[in-house]
Write a protein that holds these residues in place. Structure first.
Motif, PDB file in Angstrom:
ATOM      1  N   ARG A 113      -4.757  -3.815   2.016  1.00 41.75           N
ATOM      2  CA  ARG A 113      -5.496  -2.643   1.358  1.00 41.75           C
ATOM      3  C   ARG A 113      -6.111  -1.602   2.443  1.00 41.75           C
ATOM      4  NH1 ARG A 113      -7.338  -2.832  -3.684  1.00 41.75           N
ATOM      5  NH2 ARG A 113      -7.072  -5.041  -3.782  1.00 41.75           N
ATOM      6  N   GLY A 114      -5.422  -0.416   2.465  1.00 42.25           N
ATOM      7  CA  GLY A 114      -6.090   0.561   3.501  1.00 42.25           C
ATOM      8  C   GLY A 114      -7.106   1.528   2.640  1.00 42.25           C
ATOM      9  N   ARG A 115      -7.622   2.673   3.306  1.00 42.46           N
ATOM     10  CA  ARG A 115      -8.409   3.672   2.651  1.00 42.46           C
ATOM     11  C   ARG A 115      -7.828   4.275   1.334  1.00 42.46           C
ATOM     12  NH1 ARG A 115      -9.081   4.381   8.387  1.00 42.46           N
ATOM     13  NH2 ARG A 115     -11.283   3.956   9.257  1.00 42.46           N
ATOM     14  N   ARG A 116      -6.378   4.395   1.445  1.00 38.81           N
ATOM     15  CA  ARG A 116      -5.985   5.309   0.172  1.00 38.81           C
ATOM     16  C   ARG A 116      -4.910   4.500  -0.212  1.00 38.81           C
ATOM     17  NH1 ARG A 116      -6.172   8.925   4.272  1.00 38.81           N
ATOM     18  NH2 ARG A 116      -4.073   8.789   4.790  1.00 38.81           N
ATOM     19  N   GLU A 117      -4.166   3.375   0.146  1.00 35.88           N
ATOM     20  CA  GLU A 117      -3.242   2.849  -0.407  1.00 35.88           C
ATOM     21  C   GLU A 117      -3.333   1.080  -0.294  1.00 35.88           C
ATOM     22  OE1 GLU A 117      -0.253   4.466   1.314  1.00 35.88           O
ATOM     23  OE2 GLU A 117      -0.923   4.423   3.413  1.00 35.88           O
ATOM     24  N   THR A 118      -2.618   0.518  -1.320  1.00 39.29           N
ATOM     25  CA  THR A 118      -2.456  -1.059  -1.159  1.00 39.29           C
ATOM     26  C   THR A 118      -1.022  -1.461  -1.097  1.00 39.29           C
ATOM     27  OG1 THR A 118      -4.486  -1.097  -2.150  1.00 39.29           O
ATOM     28  CG2 THR A 118      -3.226  -3.043  -2.187  1.00 39.29           C
ATOM     29  N   PHE A 119      -0.754  -2.068  -0.360  1.00 41.77           N
ATOM     30  CA  PHE A 119       0.702  -2.961  -0.182  1.00 41.77           C
ATOM     31  C   PHE A 119       0.784  -4.435  -0.381  1.00 41.77           C
ATOM     32  CE2 PHE A 119       1.118   1.107   2.583  1.00 41.77           C
ATOM     33  CZ  PHE A 119       2.093   1.581   1.725  1.00 41.77           C
ATOM     34  N   THR A 120       1.367  -4.943  -1.174  1.00 36.12           N
ATOM     35  CA  THR A 120       1.839  -6.266  -1.412  1.00 36.12           C
ATOM     36  C   THR A 120       3.250  -6.555  -0.755  1.00 36.12           C
ATOM     37  OG1 THR A 120       0.374  -6.450  -3.297  1.00 36.12           O
ATOM     38  CG2 THR A 120       2.019  -8.318  -2.619  1.00 36.12           C
ATOM     39  N   VAL A 121       3.311  -7.392   0.397  1.00 38.83           N
ATOM     40  CA  VAL A 121       4.524  -7.833   0.990  1.00 38.83           C
ATOM     41  C   VAL A 121       5.060  -8.947   0.334  1.00 38.83           C
ATOM     42  CG1 VAL A 121       5.777  -7.715   3.140  1.00 38.83           C
ATOM     43  CG2 VAL A 121       3.638  -6.486   2.924  1.00 38.83           C
ATOM     44  N   THR A 122       6.076  -9.274  -0.179  1.00 43.70           N
ATOM     45  CA  THR A 122       6.576 -10.308  -0.675  1.00 43.70           C
ATOM     46  C   THR A 122       7.787 -10.590   0.016  1.00 43.70           C
ATOM     47  OG1 THR A 122       7.886  -8.776  -2.397  1.00 43.70           O
ATOM     48  CG2 THR A 122       5.887  -9.800  -2.927  1.00 43.70           C
ATOM     49  N   PRO A 123       8.632 -12.092  -0.004  1.00 42.70           N
ATOM     50  CA  PRO A 123       9.537 -12.260   0.895  1.00 42.70           C
ATOM     51  C   PRO A 123      10.775 -11.239   0.821  1.00 42.70           C
ATOM     52  CG  PRO A 123       8.745 -14.078  -0.410  1.00 42.70           C
ATOM     53  CD  PRO A 123       7.937 -13.033  -0.831  1.00 42.70           C
ATOM     54  N   GLY A 124      11.258 -11.104   1.935  1.00 46.20           N
ATOM     55  CA  GLY A 124      12.544 -10.007   2.017  1.00 46.20           C
ATOM     56  C   GLY A 124      11.897  -8.857   2.184  1.00 46.20           C
ATOM     57  N   ARG A 125      10.704  -8.604   2.467  1.00 47.57           N
ATOM     58  CA  ARG A 125      10.143  -7.260   2.633  1.00 47.57           C
ATOM     59  C   ARG A 125       9.325  -7.031   3.856  1.00 47.57           C
ATOM     60  NH1 ARG A 125      10.797  -3.725  -1.511  1.00 47.57           N
ATOM     61  NH2 ARG A 125       8.998  -2.377  -0.979  1.00 47.57           N
ATOM     62  N   ILE A 126       9.156  -5.902   4.524  1.00 43.07           N
ATOM     63  CA  ILE A 126       8.520  -5.647   5.561  1.00 43.07           C
ATOM     64  C   ILE A 126       7.581  -4.690   5.507  1.00 43.07           C
ATOM     65  CG2 ILE A 126      10.304  -4.126   6.628  1.00 43.07           C
ATOM     66  CD1 ILE A 126       9.908  -5.232   9.426  1.00 43.07           C
ATOM     67  N   CYS A 127       6.298  -4.918   6.261  1.00 49.69           N
ATOM     68  CA  CYS A 127       5.402  -3.528   6.382  1.00 49.69           C
ATOM     69  C   CYS A 127       5.056  -3.322   7.796  1.00 49.69           C
ATOM     70  CB  CYS A 127       4.089  -4.092   5.492  1.00 49.69           C
ATOM     71  SG  CYS A 127       2.653  -3.035   5.599  1.00 49.69           S
ATOM     72  N   ILE A 128       5.162  -2.212   8.210  1.00 45.86           N
ATOM     73  CA  ILE A 128       4.871  -1.650   9.397  1.00 45.86           C
ATOM     74  C   ILE A 128       3.781  -0.700   9.343  1.00 45.86           C
ATOM     75  CG2 ILE A 128       5.685  -0.593  11.433  1.00 45.86           C
ATOM     76  CD1 ILE A 128       8.582  -1.028  10.886  1.00 45.86           C
ATOM     77  N   ARG A 129       2.797  -0.717  10.104  1.00 42.32           N
ATOM     78  CA  ARG A 129       1.485  -0.202  10.062  1.00 42.32           C
ATOM     79  C   ARG A 129       0.710   0.066  11.499  1.00 42.32           C
ATOM     80  NH1 ARG A 129       0.510  -5.334   9.341  1.00 42.32           N
ATOM     81  NH2 ARG A 129      -1.471  -5.803   9.977  1.00 42.32           N
ATOM     82  N   ASP A 130       0.281   1.302  11.463  1.00 40.99           N
ATOM     83  CA  ASP A 130      -0.901   1.736  12.855  1.00 40.99           C
ATOM     84  C   ASP A 130      -2.248   1.012  12.365  1.00 40.99           C
ATOM     85  OD1 ASP A 130      -2.129   2.602  14.731  1.00 40.99           O
ATOM     86  OD2 ASP A 130      -1.878   4.417  13.924  1.00 40.99           O
ATOM     87  N   THR A 131      -2.583  -0.127  13.123  1.00 33.53           N
ATOM     88  CA  THR A 131      -3.575  -0.833  12.912  1.00 33.53           C
ATOM     89  C   THR A 131      -4.863   0.103  13.320  1.00 33.53           C
ATOM     90  OG1 THR A 131      -3.717  -2.108  14.993  1.00 33.53           O
ATOM     91  CG2 THR A 131      -2.748  -3.040  12.881  1.00 33.53           C
ATOM     92  N   LYS A 132      -4.604   1.283  13.948  1.00 35.04           N
ATOM     93  CA  LYS A 132      -5.981   2.181  14.315  1.00 35.04           C
ATOM     94  C   LYS A 132      -6.722   2.453  13.014  1.00 35.04           C
ATOM     95  CE  LYS A 132      -7.277   6.568  16.728  1.00 35.04           C
ATOM     96  NZ  LYS A 132      -8.214   6.709  15.882  1.00 35.04           N
ATOM     97  N   ALA A 133      -5.817   2.598  11.900  1.00 33.03           N
ATOM     98  CA  ALA A 133      -6.674   2.441  10.704  1.00 33.03           C
ATOM     99  C   ALA A 133      -6.877   1.137  10.135  1.00 33.03           C
ATOM    100  CB  ALA A 133      -5.643   3.336   9.631  1.00 33.03           C
ATOM    101  N   SER A 134      -7.833   0.808   9.930  1.00 30.87           N
ATOM    102  CA  SER A 134      -8.148  -0.660   9.595  1.00 30.87           C
ATOM    103  C   SER A 134      -7.500  -0.923   8.036  1.00 30.87           C
ATOM    104  CB  SER A 134      -9.812  -0.499   9.437  1.00 30.87           C
ATOM    105  OG  SER A 134     -10.224  -0.634  11.019  1.00 30.87           O
TER     106      SER A 134
END
Length: 343
Positions: A113-134
């Motif tokens: 859960r970011g400031r503006r969006e929420t992602f749910t990563v399920t099996p077979g999916r990938i999430c890439i993110r810059d962690t400078k934004a918490s």
């Protein structure tokens, strides 16, 4: 009885620029969960230092907590397979030194859960993110995930602009860009021992990884990078070695699994003067040779030929002789003679 196991092990740690086997284990009993902060403090200065405010949600805490990470720490690139019981916390601390992180889920589920969006990563999916934004995160019990962590400044150096890193990337692992990245990472992990002796090779591998991350986050993978024959060759050979036992192994299949065009794949094999299928044949002959040595007189040439997908025994024998200078039967007789002489 309470149980605690915290360990971190590394192989051949001769400086931060050498590839290193990485293992981290935390195994807490239900009683020790209440003292979790003292155990997670071990992460404050390591590869998981971007994680903070970690909690073990109830009711999972009543069953204890287990975390296991196995993989490689290659210079500043971490690539590990993780098993994690239910865990929540913050990923990133709004600092420039916070990394870019990819999470490929194979079991369970992770919600970010970011400031503006929420992602749910399920099996077979990938999430890439810059962690400078918490990002707040929550993973379900018994989650399995491949985690790849790379310094932000390396990725940023290849990005068109800092805005390229401002949005997280969520996708299936079947997307060509993701397949290419994962195959390349696996290939350099398997080559880590050889790369340890070459500063130039390590630098190229790390720089290529950063460029692939930047291309995916920018939504514009660098075509020049994909056309770089050495990069494609390394990833393609890794796919071939993993799939030698498949009867349908073909250039089209390899190109699809690597994430490049068929033309690019064939071009990558032009420099070493060896076609893709010549490489496949040589690798299969090496596997067959290994079986002959292990089985000795019990070896069946026809069965080995069929197992490694040669058209028939005579076809296998011709190819074996071409590579090893003798037929399988003669090779075994010579091997028996050497063994008897040794006794």
């Amino acid at each position: 009885m309470s149980h605690l196991n915290i360990e971190e092990a590394a192989g051949e740690p001769s400086g931060r620029d050498r590839p290193t086997d990485f293992r981290n284990v935390i195994n807490l009993s239900a009683q020790q969960v209440y003292q979790k902060d003292r155990y997670f403090r071990e992460w404050e200065h390591g590869p998981f230092s971007h994680l903070a405010r970690l909690t073990i949600p109830y009711p999972s805490a009543y069953h204890g907590f287990k975390f296991v990470a196995n993989g490689h720490l290659f210079e500043s690139l971490l690539s590990v397979k993780v098993y994690c019981d239910s865990l929540a916390g913050i990923s990133g601390s709004d600092q420039d030194q916070d990394p870019v992180v990819a999470d490929l889920v194979t079991a369970g589920k992770i919600t970010f859960r970011g400031r503006r969006e929420t992602f749910t990563v399920t099996p077979g999916r990938i999430c890439i993110r810059d962690t400078k934004a918490s990002w707040e995160f929550l993973c379900t019990p018994s989650t399995r995930v491949r985690v790849v962590r790379i310094p932000r400044h390396l990725v940023l150096s290849h990005a068109a602009s800092p805005k390229a890193l401002s949005q997280a990337y969520l996708s299936d692992v079947t997307v060509p860009e993701v397949r290419f990245l994962l195959n390349f990472l696996e290939a350099i992990e398997k080559s880590s021992g050889d790369l340890g002796g070459s500063t130039t090779a390590r630098s190229i591998a790390l720089d290529t990884s950063a460029a692939l991350f930047a291309g995916i986050l920018s939504g514009r993978p660098d075509p020049q990078l994909r056309d770089h024959s050495n990069v494609v060759l390394l990833a393609a050979k890794n796919v071939v070695v993993r799939n030698l036992d498949r009867h349908d192994l073909s250039p089209a299949m390899v190109a699809k699994m690597v994430g490049v065009s068929l033309r690019t794949l064939h071009r990558s094999f032009s420099e070493p003067d060896e076609s893709l299928m010549s490489f496949v044949r040589r690798q299969r002959l090496q596997r067959a040779h290994g079986e002959l040595v292990n089985l000795g007189r019990q070896a069946s040439v026809s069965e080995i030929a069929a197992r490694w997908h040669f058209a028939d025994a005579s076809h296998f024998i011709r190819n074996f002789k071409s590579l090893y200078g003798t037929t399988p039967a003669a090779y075994l007789r010579n091997l028996d003679g050497k063994n008897e002489a040794g006794h």
